[in-house]
Design a protein around this motif. Structure first.
Motif, PDB file in Angstrom:
ATOM      1  N   LEU A   1      -7.537 -12.735 -13.936  1.00  0.00           N
ATOM      2  CA  LEU A   1      -6.576 -13.824 -13.796  1.00  0.00           C
ATOM      3  C   LEU A   1      -5.429 -13.351 -12.906  1.00  0.00           C
ATOM      4  N   TRP A   2      -5.288 -13.973 -11.750  1.00  0.00           N
ATOM      5  CA  TRP A   2      -4.308 -13.562 -10.742  1.00  0.00           C
ATOM      6  C   TRP A   2      -3.244 -14.639 -10.560  1.00  0.00           C
ATOM      7  N   TYR A   3      -1.987 -14.226 -10.528  1.00  0.00           N
ATOM      8  CA  TYR A   3      -0.868 -15.109 -10.236  1.00  0.00           C
ATOM      9  C   TYR A   3      -0.387 -14.737  -8.840  1.00  0.00           C
ATOM     10  N   VAL A   4      -0.602 -15.622  -7.884  1.00  0.00           N
ATOM     11  CA  VAL A   4      -0.191 -15.384  -6.499  1.00  0.00           C
ATOM     12  C   VAL A   4       1.205 -15.978  -6.328  1.00  0.00           C
ATOM     13  N   ALA A   5       2.197 -15.114  -6.337  1.00  0.00           N
ATOM     14  CA  ALA A   5       3.597 -15.525  -6.242  1.00  0.00           C
ATOM     15  C   ALA A   5       3.998 -15.544  -4.762  1.00  0.00           C
TER      16      ALA A   5
ATOM     17  N   ALA B   1      16.613 -15.571 -10.084  1.00  0.00           N
ATOM     18  CA  ALA B   1      16.622 -16.043 -11.474  1.00  0.00           C
ATOM     19  C   ALA B   1      15.366 -16.863 -11.767  1.00  0.00           C
ATOM     20  N   ARG B   2      14.961 -17.677 -10.833  1.00  0.00           N
ATOM     21  CA  ARG B   2      13.747 -18.486 -11.009  1.00  0.00           C
ATOM     22  C   ARG B   2      12.516 -17.581 -11.142  1.00  0.00           C
ATOM     23  N   ILE B   3      12.458 -16.556 -10.312  1.00  0.00           N
ATOM     24  CA  ILE B   3      11.337 -15.603 -10.369  1.00  0.00           C
ATOM     25  C   ILE B   3      11.332 -14.887 -11.716  1.00  0.00           C
ATOM     26  N   ARG B   4      12.489 -14.460 -12.185  1.00  0.00           N
ATOM     27  CA  ARG B   4      12.576 -13.796 -13.501  1.00  0.00           C
ATOM     28  C   ARG B   4      12.089 -14.725 -14.614  1.00  0.00           C
TER      29      ARG B   4
ATOM     30  N   GLU C   1       4.567 -13.829 -19.331  1.00  0.00           N
ATOM     31  CA  GLU C   1       4.401 -12.523 -19.954  1.00  0.00           C
ATOM     32  C   GLU C   1       3.406 -12.628 -21.117  1.00  0.00           C
ATOM     33  N   GLY C   2       2.470 -11.702 -21.160  1.00  0.00           N
ATOM     34  CA  GLY C   2       1.478 -11.686 -22.224  1.00  0.00           C
ATOM     35  C   GLY C   2       0.346 -12.687 -22.058  1.00  0.00           C
TER      36      GLY C   2
ATOM     37  N   GLY D   1      -1.907 -12.572 -19.553  1.00  0.00           N
ATOM     38  CA  GLY D   1      -3.060 -11.960 -18.895  1.00  0.00           C
ATOM     39  C   GLY D   1      -3.055 -12.010 -17.381  1.00  0.00           C
ATOM     40  N   PHE D   2      -1.990 -12.514 -16.776  1.00  0.00           N
ATOM     41  CA  PHE D   2      -1.930 -12.597 -15.317  1.00  0.00           C
ATOM     42  C   PHE D   2      -1.602 -11.243 -14.702  1.00  0.00           C
ATOM     43  N   GLN D   3      -2.265 -10.936 -13.607  1.00  0.00           N
ATOM     44  CA  GLN D   3      -1.876  -9.829 -12.736  1.00  0.00           C
ATOM     45  C   GLN D   3      -1.194 -10.482 -11.535  1.00  0.00           C
ATOM     46  N   THR D   4       0.015 -10.069 -11.231  1.00  0.00           N
ATOM     47  CA  THR D   4       0.788 -10.723 -10.180  1.00  0.00           C
ATOM     48  C   THR D   4       0.521 -10.096  -8.823  1.00  0.00           C
ATOM     49  N   LEU D   5       0.319 -10.959  -7.841  1.00  0.00           N
ATOM     50  CA  LEU D   5       0.192 -10.566  -6.440  1.00  0.00           C
ATOM     51  C   LEU D   5       1.343 -11.230  -5.695  1.00  0.00           C
ATOM     52  N   GLU D   6       2.258 -10.443  -5.158  1.00  0.00           N
ATOM     53  CA  GLU D   6       3.364 -10.978  -4.365  1.00  0.00           C
ATOM     54  C   GLU D   6       2.829 -11.206  -2.955  1.00  0.00           C
ATOM     55  N   GLN D   7       2.707 -12.460  -2.562  1.00  0.00           N
ATOM     56  CA  GLN D   7       2.075 -12.774  -1.273  1.00  0.00           C
ATOM     57  C   GLN D   7       2.815 -13.937  -0.615  1.00  0.00           C
ATOM     58  N   GLY D   8       3.884 -13.635   0.080  1.00  0.00           N
ATOM     59  CA  GLY D   8       4.676 -14.659   0.746  1.00  0.00           C
ATOM     60  C   GLY D   8       4.122 -15.110   2.087  1.00  0.00           C
ATOM     61  N   TRP D   9       3.134 -14.390   2.595  1.00  0.00           N
ATOM     62  CA  TRP D   9       2.519 -14.675   3.894  1.00  0.00           C
ATOM     63  C   TRP D   9       1.011 -14.482   3.756  1.00  0.00           C
ATOM     64  N   ASP D  10       0.260 -15.018   4.688  1.00  0.00           N
ATOM     65  CA  ASP D  10      -1.164 -14.699   4.846  1.00  0.00           C
ATOM     66  C   ASP D  10      -1.910 -14.669   3.509  1.00  0.00           C
ATOM     67  N   LEU D  11      -2.105 -15.830   2.947  1.00  0.00           N
ATOM     68  CA  LEU D  11      -2.714 -15.956   1.631  1.00  0.00           C
ATOM     69  C   LEU D  11      -4.107 -15.343   1.541  1.00  0.00           C
ATOM     70  N   SER D  12      -4.868 -15.398   2.607  1.00  0.00           N
ATOM     71  CA  SER D  12      -6.242 -14.881   2.572  1.00  0.00           C
ATOM     72  C   SER D  12      -6.307 -13.414   2.168  1.00  0.00           C
ATOM     73  N   GLY D  13      -5.252 -12.662   2.414  1.00  0.00           N
ATOM     74  CA  GLY D  13      -5.225 -11.252   2.049  1.00  0.00           C
ATOM     75  C   GLY D  13      -5.398 -11.019   0.551  1.00  0.00           C
ATOM     76  N   CYS D  14      -5.103 -12.029  -0.261  1.00  0.00           N
ATOM     77  CA  CYS D  14      -5.228 -11.893  -1.722  1.00  0.00           C
ATOM     78  C   CYS D  14      -6.678 -11.790  -2.180  1.00  0.00           C
ATOM     79  N   LEU D  15      -7.601 -12.347  -1.417  1.00  0.00           N
ATOM     80  CA  LEU D  15      -8.996 -12.371  -1.850  1.00  0.00           C
ATOM     81  C   LEU D  15      -9.725 -11.064  -1.613  1.00  0.00           C
ATOM     82  N   ALA D  16      -9.218 -10.239  -0.734  1.00  0.00           N
ATOM     83  CA  ALA D  16      -9.909  -9.000  -0.355  1.00  0.00           C
ATOM     84  C   ALA D  16     -10.253  -8.156  -1.571  1.00  0.00           C
ATOM     85  N   GLY D  17     -11.538  -8.092  -1.885  1.00  0.00           N
ATOM     86  CA  GLY D  17     -12.014  -7.265  -2.981  1.00  0.00           C
ATOM     87  C   GLY D  17     -11.682  -7.785  -4.370  1.00  0.00           C
ATOM     88  N   ARG D  18     -11.214  -9.006  -4.495  1.00  0.00           N
ATOM     89  CA  ARG D  18     -10.847  -9.550  -5.798  1.00  0.00           C
ATOM     90  C   ARG D  18     -11.715 -10.757  -6.134  1.00  0.00           C
TER      91      ARG D  18
END
Length: 177
Positions: free
Chosen positions: A30-34, A45-48, A55-56, A58-75
């Motif tokens: 489960l990935w959260y693409v922020a 404050a909004r991010i916090r 929290e709790g 099960g999300f793993q956070t990926l900080e990705q403000g640009w180039d969304l396709s990079g999130c899929l690599a190997g995931r």
């Protein structure tokens, strides 16, 4: 499965997106693409608050403000992209102060590639089209670009819903619960 969620600011899009993503993921990754790049204390404050809310869960956070396709690599697994609105702003209004009028076309294509490549994806997007204000050319270009992206995602996704006051109106498909 792909889901597109739209709605006004602070109307429950992120909460609904998290619920949908968790239902889709089951026991899988489960990935959260922020996508928000903070520019001031209000953004931080909004991010916090968003981090505390999930929290709790099960999300793993990926900080990705640009180039969304990079999130899929190997995931693999389920991705919650929060938000399309911030992603387009990052691409159109560059850190160096320049404006990229071609960003909406590029972001739309990237989002559709992402949706096609992900096992499951949930996209969160602000609805910013109800006011009657007149804006400068840059803001209008951004609004037109976001509308175009929203239409493309709504056409592509299996499920489309609009949030309002913490509730949702199903426009297409079904929620995964």
């Amino acid at each position: 499965m792909t889901i597109f969620l739209s709605g006004g600011s602070k109307n429950g899009k992120s909460t609904l997106g998290e619920r949908a993503a968790r239902a889709l993921a089951g026991e899988g990754p489960l990935w959260y693409v922020a996508t928000m790049i903070p520019h001031d204390e209000e953004d931080r404050a909004r991010i916090r608050r968003h981090r505390q809310d999930r929290e709790g869960c099960g999300f793993q956070t990926l900080e990705q403000g640009w180039d969304l396709s990079g999130c899929l690599a190997g995931r693999c697994g389920t991705f919650l992209v929060d938000s399309v609105t911030a992603l387009l702003a990052n691409e159109m209004f560059r850190p160096d102060g320049s404006f990229d009028p071609d960003a909406p076309h590029r972001v739309r294509a990237d989002l559709l590639r992402f949706a096609a490549g992900a096992e499951h994806a949930v996209f969160v997007c602000d609805f910013i089209f109800s006011d009657a204000g007149r804006y400068d050319g840059y803001t209008e270009a951004y609004r037109r670009g976001l509308a175009d992206i929203g239409k493309a995602l709504a056409a592509y996704c299996d499920t489309v819903a609009e949030t309002c006051g913490g509730n949702y109106i199903l426009c297409k498909g079904a929620m995964p619960w």
